[in-house]
Design a protein around this motif. Structure first.
Motif, PDB file in Angstrom:
ATOM      1  N   GLY A   1      51.556  -8.611  29.010  1.00 35.11           N
ATOM      2  CA  GLY A   1      51.010  -7.725  30.029  1.00 35.11           C
ATOM      3  C   GLY A   1      49.651  -7.143  29.691  1.00 35.11           C
ATOM      4  N   GLN A   2      49.070  -7.555  28.561  1.00 36.33           N
ATOM      5  CA  GLN A   2      47.765  -7.041  28.156  1.00 36.33           C
ATOM      6  C   GLN A   2      46.770  -8.173  27.931  1.00 36.33           C
ATOM      7  N   GLY A   3      45.518  -7.822  27.802  1.00 37.27           N
ATOM      8  CA  GLY A   3      44.505  -8.807  27.476  1.00 37.27           C
ATOM      9  C   GLY A   3      44.506  -9.113  25.991  1.00 37.27           C
ATOM     10  N   PRO A   4      43.973 -10.268  25.618  1.00 35.51           N
ATOM     11  CA  PRO A   4      43.905 -10.627  24.203  1.00 35.51           C
ATOM     12  C   PRO A   4      43.053  -9.641  23.407  1.00 35.51           C
ATOM     13  N   GLN A   5      43.488  -9.395  22.170  1.00 30.92           N
ATOM     14  CA  GLN A   5      42.748  -8.537  21.243  1.00 30.92           C
ATOM     15  C   GLN A   5      42.263  -9.381  20.072  1.00 30.92           C
ATOM     16  N   PHE A   6      40.996  -9.242  19.741  1.00 28.87           N
ATOM     17  CA  PHE A   6      40.378 -10.015  18.670  1.00 28.87           C
ATOM     18  C   PHE A   6      40.943  -9.627  17.315  1.00 28.87           C
ATOM     19  N   ILE A   7      41.325 -10.653  16.519  1.00 28.94           N
ATOM     20  CA  ILE A   7      41.841 -10.389  15.171  1.00 28.94           C
ATOM     21  C   ILE A   7      40.817 -10.815  14.119  1.00 28.94           C
ATOM     22  N   PHE A   8      40.447 -12.101  14.146  1.00 30.88           N
ATOM     23  CA  PHE A   8      39.526 -12.656  13.145  1.00 30.88           C
ATOM     24  C   PHE A   8      38.653 -13.737  13.775  1.00 30.88           C
ATOM     25  N   GLN A   9      37.494 -13.950  13.147  1.00 26.90           N
ATOM     26  CA  GLN A   9      36.724 -15.139  13.429  1.00 26.90           C
ATOM     27  C   GLN A   9      36.241 -15.734  12.119  1.00 26.90           C
ATOM     28  N   TYR A  10      36.303 -17.061  12.013  1.00 28.78           N
ATOM     29  CA  TYR A  10      35.778 -17.798  10.872  1.00 28.78           C
ATOM     30  C   TYR A  10      34.787 -18.835  11.359  1.00 28.78           C
ATOM     31  N   TYR A  11      33.722 -18.973  10.588  1.00 28.65           N
ATOM     32  CA  TYR A  11      32.716 -19.994  10.880  1.00 28.65           C
ATOM     33  C   TYR A  11      32.300 -20.610   9.562  1.00 28.65           C
ATOM     34  N   GLU A  12      32.396 -21.924   9.493  1.00 30.01           N
ATOM     35  CA  GLU A  12      32.059 -22.635   8.254  1.00 30.01           C
ATOM     36  C   GLU A  12      32.788 -22.010   7.044  1.00 30.01           C
ATOM     37  N   LYS A  13      34.043 -21.672   7.263  1.00 33.10           N
ATOM     38  CA  LYS A  13      34.957 -21.190   6.226  1.00 33.10           C
ATOM     39  C   LYS A  13      34.663 -19.763   5.772  1.00 33.10           C
ATOM     40  N   GLU A  14      33.734 -19.101   6.423  1.00 30.78           N
ATOM     41  CA  GLU A  14      33.444 -17.715   6.083  1.00 30.78           C
ATOM     42  C   GLU A  14      33.939 -16.787   7.191  1.00 30.78           C
ATOM     43  N   GLU A  15      34.467 -15.640   6.812  1.00 29.54           N
ATOM     44  CA  GLU A  15      34.879 -14.657   7.808  1.00 29.54           C
ATOM     45  C   GLU A  15      33.642 -14.051   8.455  1.00 29.54           C
ATOM     46  N   ARG A  16      33.614 -14.085   9.780  1.00 29.85           N
ATOM     47  CA  ARG A  16      32.460 -13.585  10.531  1.00 29.85           C
ATOM     48  C   ARG A  16      32.782 -12.320  11.316  1.00 29.85           C
ATOM     49  N   GLY A  17      34.042 -12.039  11.441  1.00 33.53           N
ATOM     50  CA  GLY A  17      34.397 -10.834  12.176  1.00 33.53           C
ATOM     51  C   GLY A  17      35.866 -10.518  11.984  1.00 33.53           C
ATOM     52  N   ARG A  18      36.164  -9.239  12.033  1.00 35.64           N
ATOM     53  CA  ARG A  18      37.544  -8.785  11.863  1.00 35.64           C
ATOM     54  C   ARG A  18      37.787  -7.668  12.857  1.00 35.64           C
ATOM     55  N   GLY A  19      38.868  -7.772  13.597  1.00 45.50           N
ATOM     56  CA  GLY A  19      39.217  -6.735  14.554  1.00 45.50           C
ATOM     57  C   GLY A  19      39.974  -5.596  13.890  1.00 45.50           C
ATOM     58  N   ASN A  20      40.426  -4.665  14.711  1.00 47.94           N
ATOM     59  CA  ASN A  20      41.100  -3.474  14.211  1.00 47.94           C
ATOM     60  C   ASN A  20      42.587  -3.753  13.985  1.00 47.94           C
ATOM     61  N   PHE A  21      42.874  -4.536  12.997  1.00 46.66           N
ATOM     62  CA  PHE A  21      44.245  -4.888  12.638  1.00 46.66           C
ATOM     63  C   PHE A  21      44.487  -4.527  11.174  1.00 46.66           C
TER      64      PHE A  21
ATOM     65  N   LYS B   1      33.241 -25.802  14.502  1.00 46.87           N
ATOM     66  CA  LYS B   1      33.231 -25.188  13.173  1.00 46.87           C
ATOM     67  C   LYS B   1      33.670 -23.734  13.181  1.00 46.87           C
ATOM     68  N   SER B   2      33.819 -23.155  14.360  1.00 45.06           N
ATOM     69  CA  SER B   2      34.204 -21.749  14.470  1.00 45.06           C
ATOM     70  C   SER B   2      35.604 -21.642  15.047  1.00 45.06           C
ATOM     71  N   VAL B   3      36.418 -20.799  14.415  1.00 45.71           N
ATOM     72  CA  VAL B   3      37.768 -20.532  14.901  1.00 45.71           C
ATOM     73  C   VAL B   3      37.964 -19.022  14.991  1.00 45.71           C
ATOM     74  N   SER B   4      38.518 -18.580  16.117  1.00 47.00           N
ATOM     75  CA  SER B   4      38.832 -17.162  16.308  1.00 47.00           C
ATOM     76  C   SER B   4      40.311 -17.020  16.629  1.00 47.00           C
ATOM     77  N   TRP B   5      40.880 -15.898  16.224  1.00 48.92           N
ATOM     78  CA  TRP B   5      42.282 -15.589  16.498  1.00 48.92           C
ATOM     79  C   TRP B   5      42.358 -14.333  17.362  1.00 48.92           C
ATOM     80  N   TYR B   6      43.279 -14.365  18.340  1.00 51.19           N
ATOM     81  CA  TYR B   6      43.501 -13.234  19.223  1.00 51.19           C
ATOM     82  C   TYR B   6      45.001 -12.982  19.338  1.00 51.19           C
ATOM     83  N   GLN B   7      45.353 -11.715  19.486  1.00 49.20           N
ATOM     84  CA  GLN B   7      46.734 -11.324  19.750  1.00 49.20           C
ATOM     85  C   GLN B   7      46.839 -10.863  21.193  1.00 49.20           C
ATOM     86  N   GLN B   8      47.789 -11.425  21.939  1.00 45.50           N
ATOM     87  CA  GLN B   8      47.992 -11.021  23.325  1.00 45.50           C
ATOM     88  C   GLN B   8      49.409 -10.506  23.504  1.00 45.50           C
TER      89      GLN B   8
END
Lengths: 116, 112
Positions: free
Chosen positions: B40-60, B30-37
């Motif tokens: 040559g770098q590690g992934p950076q967190f963009i968004f997370q959704y859980y049960e269709k609600e935004e649960r987190g937003r990165g510095n984008f 039920k949870s989906v997260s997006w990362y930008q890589q």
């Protein structure tokens, strides 16, 4: 904000030998999760091992083990009996217990090369 | 069971265009997260959704947006593409917070 540092851009190991990848992190939290992920050239990120900060015992998964030093904020990965299939990019990652959501904070990665 | 799937595999766009990336989580997750890589770098967190609600937003910037559908699949939209948006975009799913995240193979976006 938490940060994760991997100071070794690249490491090499002979097949069947042991290698240790380093990771340090910065946080003001007392409880959190730490992970090591493997990303082979095929790009699919795979979880290797995880450690919960409140557990003093170091996590172990077959040939993979960690050395978790909470006071030093260090979390190294030891790979024993290295195999050619271990060659990949390895990422150390942190997840807060206190923060809302499921966000992972990754280090820059270490490329591991395995020589036959 | 199928793992996390992402489409398309590769994408080439030009500056100023808009792009939509798609992710299907593992069945039951039920949870989906997006990362930008960036290369040559590690992934950076963009968004997370859980049960269709935004649960987190990165510095984008606001050019990045996402949503989750009733079947828990997700789309990541990027408007007004910049050269610096060229990266591997990873999707990860988990059954719920704070379970282990399983990553998809990623979408390689090239902005010319």
């Amino acid at each position: 904000a938490q940060t994760v540092t991997q100071s070794q851009p690249e490491m090499s190991v002979q097949e069947a030998e042991t290698v240790t990848l380093s990771c340090t992190y910065d946080t003001s939290e007392s409880d959190y999760y730490l992970f090591w992920y493997k990303q082979p050239p095929s790009r699919q990120m795979i979880l290797v091992i995880r450690q919960e900060a409140y557990k003093q015992q170091n996590a172990t998964e077959n040939r993979f083990s960690v050395n978790f030093q909470k006071a030093a904020k260090s979390f190294s990965l030891k790979i024993s009996d290295s195999q050619l299939g271990d060659a990949a990019m390895y990422f150390c990652a942190y997840r807060s217990v206190l923060e809302y959501g499921n966000k992972l904070v990754f280090g820059a990665g270490t490329i591991l090369r395995v020589k036959s | 069971d199928a793992g996390v799937t992402q489409s398309p595999t590769h994408l080439i766009k030009t500056r100023g265009q808009q792009v939509t990336l798609r992710c299907s989580p593992i069945s039951g997750h039920k949870s989906v997260s997006w990362y930008q890589q960036v290369l040559g770098q590690g992934p950076q967190f963009i968004f997370q959704y859980y049960e269709k609600e935004e649960r987190g937003r990165g510095n984008f910037p606001d050019r990045f947006s996402a949503r989750q559908f009733p079947n828990y699949s997700s789309e990541l939209n990027v408007n007004a593409l910049l050269l610096g948006d060229s990266a591997l975009y990873l999707c990860a799913s988990s059954y719920r917070e704070p379970n282990e995240q399983f990553f998809g193979p990623g979408t390689r976006l090239t902005v010319l």
